[in-house]
Structure formats: C-alpha cells, structure tokens
Scaffold this motif. Structure first.
Motif, PDB file in Angstrom:
ATOM      1  N   UNK A   1    -107.545 -28.308  47.028  1.00 23.67           N
ATOM      2  CA  UNK A   1    -107.816 -29.691  47.446  1.00 23.67           C
ATOM      3  C   UNK A   1    -108.515 -29.682  48.800  1.00 23.67           C
ATOM      4  N   UNK A   2    -109.623 -30.388  48.957  1.00 18.89           N
ATOM      5  CA  UNK A   2    -110.331 -30.408  50.248  1.00 18.89           C
ATOM      6  C   UNK A   2    -109.458 -30.971  51.364  1.00 18.89           C
ATOM      7  N   UNK A   3    -109.637 -30.440  52.554  1.00 10.65           N
ATOM      8  CA  UNK A   3    -108.854 -30.905  53.690  1.00 10.65           C
ATOM      9  C   UNK A   3    -109.721 -30.857  54.939  1.00 10.65           C
ATOM     10  N   UNK A   4    -109.216 -31.501  55.991  1.00 14.72           N
ATOM     11  CA  UNK A   4    -109.886 -31.549  57.289  1.00 14.72           C
ATOM     12  C   UNK A   4    -109.048 -30.760  58.277  1.00 14.72           C
ATOM     13  N   UNK A   5    -109.671 -29.818  58.974  1.00 14.83           N
ATOM     14  CA  UNK A   5    -109.005 -29.073  60.044  1.00 14.83           C
ATOM     15  C   UNK A   5    -109.692 -29.399  61.365  1.00 14.83           C
ATOM     16  N   UNK A   6    -108.912 -29.786  62.349  1.00  9.79           N
ATOM     17  CA  UNK A   6    -109.454 -30.143  63.661  1.00  9.79           C
ATOM     18  C   UNK A   6    -108.742 -29.314  64.730  1.00  9.79           C
ATOM     19  N   UNK A   7    -109.501 -28.502  65.462  1.00  9.70           N
ATOM     20  CA  UNK A   7    -108.978 -27.732  66.588  1.00  9.70           C
ATOM     21  C   UNK A   7    -109.537 -28.341  67.869  1.00  9.70           C
ATOM     22  N   UNK A   8    -108.651 -28.770  68.769  1.00  7.85           N
ATOM     23  CA  UNK A   8    -109.098 -29.567  69.915  1.00  7.85           C
ATOM     24  C   UNK A   8    -108.336 -29.207  71.174  1.00  7.85           C
ATOM     25  N   UNK A   9    -108.974 -29.481  72.307  1.00 13.48           N
ATOM     26  CA  UNK A   9    -108.299 -29.356  73.597  1.00 13.48           C
ATOM     27  C   UNK A   9    -108.965 -30.273  74.610  1.00 13.48           C
ATOM     28  N   UNK A  10    -108.268 -30.509  75.717  1.00 14.96           N
ATOM     29  CA  UNK A  10    -108.781 -31.335  76.804  1.00 14.96           C
ATOM     30  C   UNK A  10    -108.256 -30.785  78.118  1.00 14.96           C
ATOM     31  N   UNK A  11    -109.140 -30.692  79.123  1.00 12.90           N
ATOM     32  CA  UNK A  11    -108.789 -30.029  80.378  1.00 12.90           C
ATOM     33  C   UNK A  11    -109.559 -30.681  81.520  1.00 12.90           C
ATOM     34  N   UNK A  12    -108.986 -30.672  82.720  1.00 10.21           N
ATOM     35  CA  UNK A  12    -109.636 -31.333  83.857  1.00 10.21           C
ATOM     36  C   UNK A  12    -110.779 -30.533  84.448  1.00 10.21           C
ATOM     37  N   UNK A  13    -110.938 -29.255  84.080  1.00  3.72           N
ATOM     38  CA  UNK A  13    -111.955 -28.428  84.697  1.00  3.72           C
ATOM     39  C   UNK A  13    -111.491 -27.914  86.051  1.00  3.72           C
ATOM     40  N   UNK A  14    -112.436 -27.407  86.849  1.00  2.91           N
ATOM     41  CA  UNK A  14    -112.088 -26.786  88.120  1.00  2.91           C
ATOM     42  C   UNK A  14    -112.383 -27.648  89.343  1.00  2.91           C
ATOM     43  N   UNK A  15    -113.076 -28.767  89.147  1.00  3.01           N
ATOM     44  CA  UNK A  15    -113.517 -29.568  90.290  1.00  3.01           C
ATOM     45  C   UNK A  15    -112.812 -30.923  90.348  1.00  3.01           C
ATOM     46  N   UNK A  16    -112.686 -31.584  89.214  1.00  2.00           N
ATOM     47  CA  UNK A  16    -112.063 -32.910  89.179  1.00  2.00           C
ATOM     48  C   UNK A  16    -110.565 -32.812  89.460  1.00  2.00           C
ATOM     49  N   UNK A  17    -110.032 -33.828  90.151  1.00  2.40           N
ATOM     50  CA  UNK A  17    -108.610 -33.823  90.486  1.00  2.40           C
ATOM     51  C   UNK A  17    -107.745 -34.160  89.284  1.00  2.40           C
ATOM     52  N   UNK A  18    -108.277 -34.927  88.330  1.00  2.00           N
ATOM     53  CA  UNK A  18    -107.498 -35.267  87.142  1.00  2.00           C
ATOM     54  C   UNK A  18    -108.440 -35.462  85.967  1.00  2.00           C
ATOM     55  N   UNK A  19    -107.869 -35.554  84.791  1.00  2.00           N
ATOM     56  CA  UNK A  19    -108.639 -35.640  83.555  1.00  2.00           C
ATOM     57  C   UNK A  19    -108.862 -37.102  83.177  1.00  2.00           C
ATOM     58  N   UNK A  20    -110.114 -37.504  83.029  1.00  2.00           N
ATOM     59  CA  UNK A  20    -110.436 -38.868  82.617  1.00  2.00           C
ATOM     60  C   UNK A  20    -110.941 -38.926  81.172  1.00  2.00           C
ATOM     61  N   UNK A  21    -110.872 -37.797  80.460  1.00  2.00           N
ATOM     62  CA  UNK A  21    -111.272 -37.770  79.052  1.00  2.00           C
ATOM     63  C   UNK A  21    -110.092 -38.130  78.152  1.00  2.00           C
ATOM     64  N   UNK A  22    -110.399 -38.634  76.973  1.00  2.00           N
ATOM     65  CA  UNK A  22    -109.379 -38.878  75.947  1.00  2.00           C
ATOM     66  C   UNK A  22    -109.915 -38.407  74.603  1.00  2.00           C
TER      67      UNK A  22
END
Length: 256
Positions: free
Chosen positions: A1-22
């Motif tokens: 049966x077909x399926x969806x696989x999603x591998x994800x991450x989110x990180x502030x990087x090395x310069x920004x003080x906090x993460x503004x991504x969602x």
C-alpha cells in the motif's frame, strides 16, 4: 500500500538567538522549537496530506508568532485541501490571520512569514509557496526547484538575496497575496525537499543534491533510514557553512 514518509528537523542555526521557523506535517506541527535529530513520520497515501515550512521574517517583530500561526492553520485545514483553489484560499486566510493577529498587539506590527509546501494526493501533488522558502523535486540526477522565489533579481556576482517581494503579513496594512501553485502527477518513489532559506542560502543546490545522493547510497536501499540520514547531513552542511539563519527542512518520499 502506498505511503508517505516525511523526515524533518528544525534548528536555530549558529547565529540567530532563537528559532522563528515552524513546520507542518499532516496534523503535526513544530513551532519555533529545536529538534536535536530528524523525526520521521509515516502516513497512508489517501486523504490530502500537507507538509510545509513557514519561516518568520527576520528583522520584523514576532516572526515566530507569524510562522506558528501559519503552521497551525495549515495543519487544521490540511485534510480539506484537495485542489489548487482550496490551497490558494487557505493561504489567503493565513495572510489575513497574520494581519489580524498583528492588529491586536502593537508589538507585533508588520510581523510576517514565508511558506512553502506540498499537498500529497493519491495521484498528484500540489506545490505551493509565498516568499523564498522552497520546494524541490529530488531525482537521481538533480534537484529541480518547483517553487518560485518571491525575490527581486539577483545582483551580478550574488547567488542569493535576503529581500522578499511577497510574504504572509509583513507590513503594517493588509496586503493581498498571490500564491504560487502548480500540480504534478505523483507516483511511488517520488521525493521532495521542502526547506527554509537557512538551508539554501549557505548551501548551493548542487551540494544539497550530492548530500542526499550520498545518504541514499550509504543507507543501502533502506528508504526511511536514507531520508533521516540525508536530513541530518543537509542540516550539517548548513551548519558547516556558518549556520547564518534558522534551518528547517522536510524530506518527503512516496513509498510502497
């Protein structure tokens, strides 16, 4: 049966003080938070499944508020997004919602967010974006950018620009948005990369593709393992290039 696989991450990087991504993956959201390692989620291929990255505007107040608002609204409406018209409508609703939220708090005036993502349907994929977050189709030969950057023409000798010409919110008065949308056939084995410019600004497309290809070869055909490794190595490439911005990415694969 077909399926969806999603591998994800989110990180502030090395310069920004906090993460503004969602991040939005189906009904799941990760808002202005840091993940230590890639997370892999599996869904059946059937009802509309939305995967998107929203990037709060740097230099504006409340970037994390705007990106989270967009992510959560997309997660709530995702199961109903079976057409380009429906996707266009919810993006316009996101735009209005960001402006409405900013009006309630003077400290959030002009907050805004970009967004890019896909809606996965049984036989097709709807690609959408507003701003300069990106969607790529991943093939053995290359990364093919499917989204359209809302950016001014690049100056000679420059590969990237921090300027955007269209966002969700981002100004003091309500402005309409015209999302970029396209629909393509979807089949088992298809892969997409969705990411904020914290990945694509410091790392050229050719290098991104090389990282994904190398991870696939090292995983010896184990698809989800390959995507998790690739997501980590993509993040590491951006970090090694200086990590100048928040880094959020999702690798999407159609398995069978």
């Amino acid at each position: 049966m077909p399926y969806i696989a999603v591998s994800a991450l989110s990180h502030e990087g090395l310069v920004r003080e906090h993460n503004e991504d969602s991040l939005t993956v189906g009904p799941w959201t990760l808002c202005a938070t840091v993940t230590g390692n890639p997370q892999t989620l599996l869904f059946p291929l059937g009802d509309p499944c939305l995967v998107a990255v929203s990037d709060g505007l740097g230099g504006h107040p409340g970037g994390e508020v705007a990106s989270a608002l967009v992510a959560r609204r997309l997660a709530a409406g995702g199961p109903e997004l079976a057409s380009e018209a429906a996707v266009r409508q919810i993006l316009r609703e996101c735009n209005s919602a960001v402006f409405a939220a900013a009006e309630t708090d003077p400290g959030l005036t002009s907050m805004g967010s970009t967004v890019a993502g896909v809606v996965l349907l049984p036989e097709s994929v709807i690609v959408f974006n507003v701003g300069d977050s990106r969607v790529y189709e991943v093939t053995d030969e290359r990364l093919r950018r499917v989204s359209v950057d809302d950016s001014p023409p690049l100056e000679p000798g420059h590969r990237t620009t921090s300027m955007v010409t269209q966002t969700l919110g981002g100004s003091s008065r309500l402005s309409p948005v015209d999302p970029h949308l396209c629909t393509a056939p979807l089949a088992a084995g298809d892969r997409y990369l969705i990411c904020s410019d914290g990945l694509t600004d410091p790392v050229p497309d050719e290098e991104l593709h090389g990282v994904i290809r190398a991870a696939s070869e090292q995983a010896e055909g184990m698809s989800e393992r390959a995507d998790g490794r690739a997501a980590f190595e993509l993040w590491r490439s951006a970090i090694e290039a200086g990590g100048p911005d928040n880094i959020t990415l999702a690798l999407v694969r159609i398995g069978e």
